[in-house]
Design a protein around this motif. Sequence first.
Motif, PDB file in Angstrom:
ATOM      1  N   GLY A 235       0.770  -1.232   0.000  1.00 47.56           N
ATOM      2  CA  GLY A 235       0.000   0.000   0.000  1.00 47.56           C
ATOM      3  C   GLY A 235       0.799   1.278   0.000  1.00 47.56           C
ATOM      4  O   GLY A 235       0.215   2.372   0.040  1.00 47.56           O
TER       5      GLY A 235
ATOM      6  N   SER B 153      -3.796  -5.741 -10.394  1.00 48.47           N
ATOM      7  CA  SER B 153      -3.090  -4.915 -11.375  1.00 48.47           C
ATOM      8  C   SER B 153      -2.012  -5.700 -12.111  1.00 48.47           C
ATOM      9  O   SER B 153      -1.638  -5.357 -13.235  1.00 48.47           O
TER      10      SER B 153
ATOM     11  N   ASP C  50      -8.969  -1.446   4.883  1.00 51.63           N
ATOM     12  CA  ASP C  50      -8.360  -0.728   3.759  1.00 51.63           C
ATOM     13  C   ASP C  50      -7.096  -1.425   3.276  1.00 51.63           C
ATOM     14  O   ASP C  50      -6.823  -1.484   2.064  1.00 51.63           O
ATOM     15  N   LEU C  51      -6.319  -1.957   4.219  1.00 45.78           N
ATOM     16  CA  LEU C  51      -5.089  -2.659   3.852  1.00 45.78           C
ATOM     17  C   LEU C  51      -5.402  -3.867   2.976  1.00 45.78           C
ATOM     18  O   LEU C  51      -4.765  -4.073   1.933  1.00 45.78           O
TER      19      LEU C  51
ATOM     20  N   SER D 105     -11.403  -7.616  -8.004  1.00 45.25           N
ATOM     21  CA  SER D 105     -11.034  -6.718  -6.910  1.00 45.25           C
ATOM     22  C   SER D 105     -12.264  -6.065  -6.287  1.00 45.25           C
ATOM     23  O   SER D 105     -12.324  -5.874  -5.066  1.00 45.25           O
TER      24      SER D 105
ATOM     25  N   TYR E  62      -6.619  -5.043  -4.875  1.00 46.34           N
ATOM     26  CA  TYR E  62      -6.517  -4.199  -6.072  1.00 46.34           C
ATOM     27  C   TYR E  62      -5.106  -4.252  -6.648  1.00 46.34           C
ATOM     28  O   TYR E  62      -4.917  -4.276  -7.870  1.00 46.34           O
ATOM     29  N   ARG E  63      -4.122  -4.302  -5.765  1.00 51.17           N
ATOM     30  CA  ARG E  63      -2.731  -4.319  -6.235  1.00 51.17           C
ATOM     31  C   ARG E  63      -2.420  -5.620  -6.962  1.00 51.17           C
ATOM     32  O   ARG E  63      -1.817  -5.600  -8.045  1.00 51.17           O
TER      33      ARG E  63
ATOM     34  N   GLU F 243     -13.487  -6.516  -2.413  1.00 55.15           N
ATOM     35  CA  GLU F 243     -13.756  -5.329  -1.604  1.00 55.15           C
ATOM     36  C   GLU F 243     -15.106  -5.447  -0.889  1.00 55.15           C
ATOM     37  O   GLU F 243     -15.220  -5.167   0.316  1.00 55.15           O
TER      38      GLU F 243
ATOM     39  N   ASP G  96       3.034   4.341  -1.554  1.00 55.13           N
ATOM     40  CA  ASP G  96       2.972   5.042  -2.834  1.00 55.13           C
ATOM     41  C   ASP G  96       4.060   4.506  -3.772  1.00 55.13           C
ATOM     42  O   ASP G  96       5.095   4.010  -3.351  1.00 55.13           O
TER      43      ASP G  96
ATOM     44  N   GLN H  18      -6.779  -2.682  -0.549  1.00 54.64           N
ATOM     45  CA  GLN H  18      -5.688  -2.199  -1.412  1.00 54.64           C
ATOM     46  C   GLN H  18      -4.847  -3.363  -1.932  1.00 54.64           C
ATOM     47  O   GLN H  18      -4.398  -3.351  -3.083  1.00 54.64           O
ATOM     48  N   TYR H  19      -4.639  -4.360  -1.090  1.00 55.96           N
ATOM     49  CA  TYR H  19      -3.849  -5.531  -1.484  1.00 55.96           C
ATOM     50  C   TYR H  19      -4.487  -6.248  -2.667  1.00 55.96           C
ATOM     51  O   TYR H  19      -3.806  -6.585  -3.651  1.00 55.96           O
TER      52      TYR H  19
ATOM     53  N   LYS I  11       2.593   5.215   7.290  1.00 53.40           N
ATOM     54  CA  LYS I  11       1.166   5.160   6.964  1.00 53.40           C
ATOM     55  C   LYS I  11       0.261   4.676   8.099  1.00 53.40           C
ATOM     56  O   LYS I  11      -0.931   4.962   8.091  1.00 53.40           O
TER      57      LYS I  11
END
Length: 479
Positions: free
Chosen positions: A94, A232, A221-222, A202, A228-229, A206, A96, A225-226, A136
Amino acid sequence: MKICIIAEGSYPYVTGGVSSWIQNIATQMPEHEFIIYAIAAQKKQQGKFKYDLPANVIEVKEAFLDSYLEEDSKWGKRFRLDAEQKKNVKALLGSDGTLDWTSFIRLFRSSRFDRVSDFLTSRDFFDILEELCQEKYPLVPFTEMFWTVRSMILPLFITIRDDIPEADLYHSVSTGYAGVIGVVAKEIYNKPFLLTEHGIYSREREEEIIKAEWVKGYFKDLWIQYFYRISSCAYELSDQVTTLFGRNKEIEIELGCEAEKISIIPNGVRIKDYADLPSEKPADQYYIGAIVRVVPIKDIKTMLQSFALIKRELPNAMFYVMGPYEEDLSYYEECLQLVQSLELQDVIFTGSVKIKDYIGKMDLLMLTSISEGQPLAILEGMAAGKPFVVTNVGSCKELLEGMNDEIGAAGFVVPVMHYEQLAQAAIALCKNEKLRIEMGRNAYERVKKHYRQDDVIENYRRLYGRMGGEKNGRNRVRA
């Protein structure tokens, strides 16, 4: 051609939906050999297949996400990662910045690690996580963060290091872990990788995490985001992407997939298989059905709440939930408890059955999912000439109302979780035989015009042919 289909949480352990789609692809392309790379959550599922595999499925490679429980590890090693490698690990968690998936995969397939769990007990990982927490998550207890992150990413690392059968083409039917395997296979064997998304992986993860009680609020959130990552990874490194309808394509582009490599191939059914189905039932009863797995994402509870209202208005209504319930037995038990608390009569959970033995008898069908792609369950019901009441997810609205095809509506579309509106629509259909017949006829005409399985098979046959001879020119990594 030898094609490896990579499936997560579906074929051959679960029936319906994506699993039926895979079975049809393999069965109707006897000219190709297929390897199934099947990813399941738990090792206890090993060998428990729900399908008779076609003769041209020459291998099933099973992988289990809980296999990390069998790994021992040594604490406190130092692997001396360089700055780029550290950046990639932080990006996965997560931070940047971009994640170079090719470099990341090569690192964790390398011989530097005897066991991937050694990295997650190393000083390098401890330092990376401590730095990330300071940046973070300064208010999150470090011990909780450590064990949460470790359990989150260990399945991914083990997936990356798994042995993958060699094939001429790799075809993942979702992003997530299946998408990562497709990318790893492409890097190892220098072969093309095709991604197909039925639903948006994803987004579905979620929705599940938001509702999950096992994830503490500050870790939701962690986890989101994982997922979604890791999705990708497939968007970035796949050679071609197919999806089922236009809105899915728009979402994939929003999530970072190149528009130029996405094409739309809708689902389809063999219409002739749904002719002359058994239709005998008592004339004084209304049969309402749902072709559905009993799992949370299908929101069976909303369906039951709507039937409670239907039953008040139409005491002679019957409700059939037609599909397996073994996948999530705790949710199934919750549904049974809801039936009892609502004091509902005439609710039948059939379990796994031959759908064609039932749908001809239905007056209407329902689907109340909170997320969908392009449901085969709807196409099956439409091919049988049945009207639907559905929630407005995925392509459900497009299926029932069309895309300016001058065919009328095939049912009603209502908002997610609005059981009152679901009930009102179902009651309206039950009380109006003329409307039921008209919408059922529209359903059949739309499927016949736009959603034929022969077209699906031919489209993928051509796509496999085009991709099977391509070379991507990448350097190989350690197999």
